[in-house]
Design an enzyme around this catalytic site. Structure first.
Site, PDB file in Angstrom:
ATOM      1  N   ARG A 164      26.585 -54.627   0.068  1.00 48.63           N
ATOM      2  CA  ARG A 164      25.354 -54.856  -0.372  1.00 48.63           C
ATOM      3  C   ARG A 164      24.538 -56.159  -0.570  1.00 48.63           C
ATOM      4  O   ARG A 164      23.708 -56.383  -1.355  1.00 48.63           O
ATOM      5  CB  ARG A 164      24.596 -54.024  -1.587  1.00 48.63           C
ATOM      6  CG  ARG A 164      24.969 -52.452  -1.625  1.00 48.63           C
ATOM      7  CD  ARG A 164      24.034 -51.671  -0.236  1.00 48.63           C
ATOM      8  NE  ARG A 164      24.129 -50.274  -0.117  1.00 48.63           N
ATOM      9  CZ  ARG A 164      25.025 -49.671   0.567  1.00 48.63           C
ATOM     10  NH1 ARG A 164      26.112 -50.413   1.183  1.00 48.63           N
ATOM     11  NH2 ARG A 164      25.134 -48.336   0.504  1.00 48.63           N
ATOM     12  N   SER A 233      19.591 -44.689  -2.395  1.00 47.53           N
ATOM     13  CA  SER A 233      20.326 -45.166  -3.504  1.00 47.53           C
ATOM     14  C   SER A 233      19.298 -46.348  -4.363  1.00 47.53           C
ATOM     15  O   SER A 233      19.110 -47.184  -3.799  1.00 47.53           O
ATOM     16  CB  SER A 233      21.749 -45.978  -3.392  1.00 47.53           C
ATOM     17  OG  SER A 233      22.489 -44.999  -2.869  1.00 47.53           O
ATOM     18  N   GLU A 329      18.811 -51.796  -6.305  1.00 46.58           N
ATOM     19  CA  GLU A 329      19.230 -52.099  -4.988  1.00 46.58           C
ATOM     20  C   GLU A 329      17.883 -52.433  -4.082  1.00 46.58           C
ATOM     21  O   GLU A 329      17.845 -53.580  -3.458  1.00 46.58           O
ATOM     22  CB  GLU A 329      19.784 -51.005  -4.201  1.00 46.58           C
ATOM     23  CG  GLU A 329      20.212 -51.321  -2.832  1.00 46.58           C
ATOM     24  CD  GLU A 329      20.950 -50.176  -1.881  1.00 46.58           C
ATOM     25  OE1 GLU A 329      21.809 -49.748  -2.191  1.00 46.58           O
ATOM     26  OE2 GLU A 329      20.075 -49.584  -1.079  1.00 46.58           O
TER      27      GLU A 329
HETATM   28  P1  FAD Z   1      12.522 -53.016   4.384  1.00 51.57           P
HETATM   29  O1  FAD Z   1      12.787 -52.198   3.374  1.00 51.57           O
HETATM   30  O2  FAD Z   1      11.195 -53.059   5.358  1.00 51.57           O
HETATM   31  O3  FAD Z   1      13.124 -54.612   4.141  1.00 51.57           O
HETATM   32  C1  FAD Z   1      14.127 -54.601   3.018  1.00 51.57           C
HETATM   33  C2  FAD Z   1      14.210 -56.426   2.653  1.00 51.57           C
HETATM   34  O4  FAD Z   1      14.664 -56.921   4.104  1.00 51.57           O
HETATM   35  C3  FAD Z   1      12.717 -56.810   2.571  1.00 51.57           C
HETATM   36  O5  FAD Z   1      13.201 -57.843   1.697  1.00 51.57           O
HETATM   37  C4  FAD Z   1      12.357 -57.625   3.701  1.00 51.57           C
HETATM   38  O6  FAD Z   1      11.621 -58.467   3.440  1.00 51.57           O
HETATM   39  C5  FAD Z   1      13.798 -57.891   4.263  1.00 51.57           C
HETATM   40  N1  FAD Z   1      13.695 -57.804   5.743  1.00 51.57           N
HETATM   41  C6  FAD Z   1      13.615 -56.778   6.753  1.00 51.57           C
HETATM   42  N2  FAD Z   1      13.562 -56.899   8.106  1.00 51.57           N
HETATM   43  C7  FAD Z   1      13.491 -58.277   8.066  1.00 51.57           C
HETATM   44  C8  FAD Z   1      13.847 -59.255   9.083  1.00 51.57           C
HETATM   45  N3  FAD Z   1      13.614 -58.896  10.206  1.00 51.57           N
HETATM   46  N4  FAD Z   1      13.824 -60.516   8.881  1.00 51.57           N
HETATM   47  C9  FAD Z   1      13.879 -60.985   7.600  1.00 51.57           C
HETATM   48  N5  FAD Z   1      14.050 -60.129   6.471  1.00 51.57           N
HETATM   49  C10 FAD Z   1      13.972 -58.820   6.710  1.00 51.57           C
HETATM   50  N6  FAD Z   1      21.163 -48.429   2.895  1.00 51.57           N
HETATM   51  C11 FAD Z   1      22.392 -48.403   3.141  1.00 51.57           C
HETATM   52  O7  FAD Z   1      22.950 -49.491   2.871  1.00 51.57           O
HETATM   53  N7  FAD Z   1      22.926 -47.414   3.143  1.00 51.57           N
HETATM   54  C12 FAD Z   1      22.663 -46.213   3.140  1.00 51.57           C
HETATM   55  O8  FAD Z   1      23.352 -45.237   3.304  1.00 51.57           O
HETATM   56  C13 FAD Z   1      21.326 -46.027   3.023  1.00 51.57           C
HETATM   57  N8  FAD Z   1      20.553 -44.659   3.062  1.00 51.57           N
HETATM   58  C14 FAD Z   1      19.268 -44.410   2.780  1.00 51.57           C
HETATM   59  C15 FAD Z   1      18.875 -43.342   2.716  1.00 51.57           C
HETATM   60  C16 FAD Z   1      17.328 -42.953   2.430  1.00 51.57           C
HETATM   61  C17 FAD Z   1      16.698 -41.710   2.356  1.00 51.57           C
HETATM   62  C18 FAD Z   1      16.638 -44.384   2.049  1.00 51.57           C
HETATM   63  C19 FAD Z   1      14.959 -44.136   2.198  1.00 51.57           C
HETATM   64  C20 FAD Z   1      17.201 -45.720   2.316  1.00 51.57           C
HETATM   65  C21 FAD Z   1      18.510 -45.710   2.472  1.00 51.57           C
HETATM   66  N9  FAD Z   1      19.170 -47.167   2.722  1.00 51.57           N
HETATM   67  C22 FAD Z   1      20.520 -47.167   2.622  1.00 51.57           C
HETATM   68  C23 FAD Z   1      18.302 -48.270   2.259  1.00 51.57           C
HETATM   69  C24 FAD Z   1      17.595 -48.866   3.401  1.00 51.57           C
HETATM   70  O9  FAD Z   1      17.413 -47.684   4.519  1.00 51.57           O
HETATM   71  C25 FAD Z   1      18.344 -50.011   4.116  1.00 51.57           C
HETATM   72  O10 FAD Z   1      18.511 -50.899   3.217  1.00 51.57           O
HETATM   73  C26 FAD Z   1      17.643 -50.340   5.324  1.00 51.57           C
HETATM   74  O11 FAD Z   1      18.417 -51.496   6.073  1.00 51.57           O
HETATM   75  C27 FAD Z   1      16.243 -50.987   5.154  1.00 51.57           C
HETATM   76  O12 FAD Z   1      15.654 -51.186   6.280  1.00 51.57           O
HETATM   77  P2  FAD Z   1      13.980 -51.315   6.469  1.00 51.57           P
HETATM   78  O13 FAD Z   1      13.680 -51.887   8.001  1.00 51.57           O
HETATM   79  O14 FAD Z   1      13.518 -50.327   6.076  1.00 51.57           O
HETATM   80  O15 FAD Z   1      13.659 -52.735   5.595  1.00 51.57           O
HETATM   81  N1  EPU Z   2      28.315 -38.316  -7.958  1.00 48.31           N
HETATM   82  C1  EPU Z   2      27.776 -37.437  -8.963  1.00 48.31           C
HETATM   83  N2  EPU Z   2      26.645 -37.081  -9.295  1.00 48.31           N
HETATM   84  C2  EPU Z   2      25.683 -37.464  -8.461  1.00 48.31           C
HETATM   85  C3  EPU Z   2      25.809 -38.314  -7.391  1.00 48.31           C
HETATM   86  C4  EPU Z   2      27.274 -38.608  -7.143  1.00 48.31           C
HETATM   87  O1  EPU Z   2      28.813 -37.227  -9.845  1.00 48.31           O
HETATM   88  O2  EPU Z   2      24.616 -37.061  -8.832  1.00 48.31           O
HETATM   89  C5  EPU Z   2      29.627 -38.703  -7.602  1.00 48.31           C
HETATM   90  C6  EPU Z   2      29.858 -38.133  -6.371  1.00 48.31           C
HETATM   91  O3  EPU Z   2      30.490 -36.811  -6.660  1.00 48.31           O
HETATM   92  C7  EPU Z   2      31.008 -38.837  -5.757  1.00 48.31           C
HETATM   93  C8  EPU Z   2      30.443 -40.221  -6.176  1.00 48.31           C
HETATM   94  O4  EPU Z   2      29.508 -39.968  -7.160  1.00 48.31           O
HETATM   95  O5  EPU Z   2      32.507 -38.744  -6.469  1.00 48.31           O
HETATM   96  C9  EPU Z   2      29.833 -41.156  -4.988  1.00 48.31           C
HETATM   97  O6  EPU Z   2      28.676 -40.194  -4.390  1.00 48.31           O
HETATM   98  P1  EPU Z   2      28.295 -40.426  -2.998  1.00 48.31           P
HETATM   99  O7  EPU Z   2      29.677 -40.184  -2.209  1.00 48.31           O
HETATM  100  O8  EPU Z   2      27.224 -39.438  -2.838  1.00 48.31           O
HETATM  101  O9  EPU Z   2      28.081 -41.803  -2.655  1.00 48.31           O
HETATM  102  P2  EPU Z   2      27.132 -42.869  -3.563  1.00 48.31           P
HETATM  103  O10 EPU Z   2      28.417 -43.816  -4.373  1.00 48.31           O
HETATM  104  O11 EPU Z   2      26.420 -42.194  -4.571  1.00 48.31           O
HETATM  105  C10 EPU Z   2      26.839 -44.700  -1.614  1.00 48.31           C
HETATM  106  C11 EPU Z   2      26.005 -45.591  -0.985  1.00 48.31           C
HETATM  107  C12 EPU Z   2      24.982 -44.799  -0.144  1.00 48.31           C
HETATM  108  C13 EPU Z   2      25.900 -44.360   0.958  1.00 48.31           C
HETATM  109  C14 EPU Z   2      26.860 -43.292   0.397  1.00 48.31           C
HETATM  110  C15 EPU Z   2      27.875 -42.903   1.432  1.00 48.31           C
HETATM  111  C16 EPU Z   2      25.633 -47.165  -2.677  1.00 48.31           C
HETATM  112  C17 EPU Z   2      24.639 -47.807  -3.799  1.00 48.31           C
HETATM  113  N3  EPU Z   2      25.210 -46.057  -2.320  1.00 48.31           N
HETATM  114  O12 EPU Z   2      26.375 -43.562  -2.692  1.00 48.31           O
HETATM  115  O13 EPU Z   2      24.097 -45.812   0.220  1.00 48.31           O
HETATM  116  O14 EPU Z   2      25.070 -43.508   1.919  1.00 48.31           O
HETATM  117  O15 EPU Z   2      27.542 -44.141  -0.444  1.00 48.31           O
HETATM  118  O16 EPU Z   2      28.568 -43.943   2.011  1.00 48.31           O
HETATM  119  O17 EPU Z   2      26.607 -47.844  -2.566  1.00 48.31           O
HETATM  120  C18 EPU Z   2      21.796 -46.817  -0.155  1.00 48.31           C
HETATM  121  O18 EPU Z   2      22.226 -47.610  -0.274  1.00 48.31           O
HETATM  122  O19 EPU Z   2      20.470 -46.561  -0.335  1.00 48.31           O
HETATM  123  C19 EPU Z   2      22.645 -45.402   0.201  1.00 48.31           C
HETATM  124  C20 EPU Z   2      22.152 -44.069   0.172  1.00 48.31           C
END
Ligand code: FAD
Ligand code: EPU
Length: 345
Positions: A164, A233, A329
């Site tokens: 991250r 997250s 985050e």
């Molecule tokens: P924004 O939210 O618009 O921007 C995020 C930041 O990046 C801001 O600081 C912005 O200024 C900067 N930025 C964006 N684009 C540019 C650019 N072109 N140039 C310079 N700076 C820029 N993240 C994960 O890592 N793993 C996950 O599994 C994950 N799951 C998600 C699930 C859900 C339901 C949601 C809502 C979010 C999740 N995220 C996850 C977080 C998010 O989707 C990611 O961080 C994504 O990359 C953000 O993209 P965005 O285009 O929406 O960026």
């Molecule tokens: N867990 C619980 N209770 C909960 C949620 C999770 O006990 O309510 C436990 C699960 O059972 C598991 C562990 O926590 O043992 C991890 O949970 P999970 O696999 O759902 O993943 P996470 O660590 O919560 C991370 C990323 C996600 C990414 C998933 C899958 C971060 C901060 N989050 O979540 O990224 O999609 O792994 O790889 O690293 C995001 O960054 O926005 C994001 C969604």
């Protein structure tokens, strides 16, 4: 250049926070980006780079120029026996690009399906899921460096990708990403080690099935922002040292943990929040989701202040029980449109 004034950004951020931008412009070329930056300079405004709005916390009024990135285009630049090199405009939708790459038989990104947002944001926090990070497949990132006033390419090494984290986090407000260059595999090497992924795959280990199962797992626990506004997250998984880990393990033997280099251990923040009693709980209109405690949801017209009250209460509960401080985050912006450290607020 069509600069608009007093633009409501609520529909442009997945937490659905009301936020009015004093100035707003959508840019779809490098030239338009330069014009927008120039306009901001003339008007003495800061610039807030808005992409898909799925990882940001916005205040109710933003006295700045919001630059909405819409630079499109997917181009296969080069190909060799093992890899394809693909240049993707920052404004392309991330999930659509992942689906397209799978259709083209370009492999590597399948574990990252269904992550919201645009391609240009993928290097910013080095998006990751199910054992893969975007940085594993990024060759370089094309940016406009606002300090040096030039377009340039940063190699993956220059980007300092980590969990991250990237150079873009170390230098907030400096770089505007205009395209991302990926190196994808022609022969899939599926990564299946994360959690329940291997079991979900059953007998079909194809990249297409991998993508399908990742989507299914995500849909089963992560809320759709259209139904439950959220930013994924809400906290990073904390990385603690071995000594603290051993102490906690003695008290909580079932604590999920992931060994890291340099005698560190990553702990699941969702589990900590769950154990601290916050899963499915709300403070006012903001709460932690019942199927995934790490996801903070805006249940009804919350302001940034409401979000902050809830997440601080969650941080407090986790700190009391585990002596661990959770770090949010999503990126926090101030009323002048600048990125702000969470602890300064
Ligand atoms: P924004 O939210 O618009 O921007 C995020 C930041 O990046 C801001 O600081 C912005 O200024 C900067 N930025 C964006 N684009 C540019 C650019 N072109 N140039 C310079 N700076 C820029 N993240 C994960 O890592 N793993 C996950 O599994 C994950 N799951 C998600 C699930 C859900 C339901 C949601 C809502 C979010 C999740 N995220 C996850 C977080 C998010 O989707 C990611 O961080 C994504 O990359 C953000 O993209 P965005 O285009 O929406 O960026
Ligand atoms: N867990 C619980 N209770 C909960 C949620 C999770 O006990 O309510 C436990 C699960 O059972 C598991 C562990 O926590 O043992 C991890 O949970 P999970 O696999 O759902 O993943 P996470 O660590 O919560 C991370 C990323 C996600 C990414 C998933 C899958 C971060 C901060 N989050 O979540 O990224 O999609 O792994 O790889 O690293 C995001 O960054 O926005 C994001 C969604």
């Amino acid at each position: 250049m069509d600069v608009q004034q007093q633009v409501q950004l609520q529909r442009f951020n997945t937490l659905n926070l009301k936020a009015i931008a004093a100035f707003y412009v959508k840019i779809s070329t490098r030239q338009a980006l330069l014009q927008a930056l120039d306009f901001a300079k003339q008007q003495q405004l800061n610039c807030l780079i808005l992409s898909g709005g799925s990882n940001m916390l916005l205040p109710e009024k933003i006295d700045a120029l919001v630059i909405h990135i819409d630079i499109l285009g997917i181009e296969k630049v080069e190909e060799d026996e093992q890899c394809v090199h693909v240049k993707v405009g920052a404004g392309e939708n991330w999930h659509d690009f992942v689906l397209y790459s799978t259709q083209q038989a370009w492999y590597g990104l399948q574990n990252l399906a269904l992550i919201p947002g645009l391609v240009g944001a993928s290097p910013v926090q080095n998006i990751g899921a199910y054992g893969v990070e975007a940085g594993d497949f990024i060759e370089s990132v094309e940016v406009y460096d606002r300090e040096a006033a030039v377009f340039k390419r940063l190699s993956a090494k220059d980007c300092h990708f980590a969990y991250r984290h990237s150079i873009f986090k170390d230098h907030p407000n400096r770089f505007v990403i205009v395209s991302v260059h990926f190196k994808l595999l022609k022969v899939a090497q599926p990564k299946l080690a994360y959690g329940d992924l291997r079991a979900a795959m059953a007998d079909d280990l194809s990249p297409e099935n991998l993508q399908k199962q990742v989507i299914a797992i995500r849909q089963s626990k992560l809320p759709d922002p259209k139904e439950f506004p959220n930013a994924g997250s809400f906290f990073k998984n904390p990385v603690i040292d071995e000594v603290q880990y051993q102490k906690l393990l003695a008290i909580f033997p079932n604590m999920p943990h992931y060994p890291q280099p340099h005698a560190k251990v990553k702990i699941a923040a969702g589990w900590l929040i769950d154990q601290a009693g916050w899963k499915g709980q709300r403070l006012g209109c903001v709460g932690m989701f019942a199927k995934q405690a790490l996801v903070l949801v805006n249940y009804d017209s919350a302001s940034l202040n409401d979000v902050q009250q809830t997440y601080r209460a969650v941080q407090h509960a986790v700190k009391q029980k585990f002596n661990i401080v959770l770090e949010p985050e999503p990126v926090l912006f101030n009323a002048q449109g600048l990125i702000q450290a969470h602890e300064d607020n």
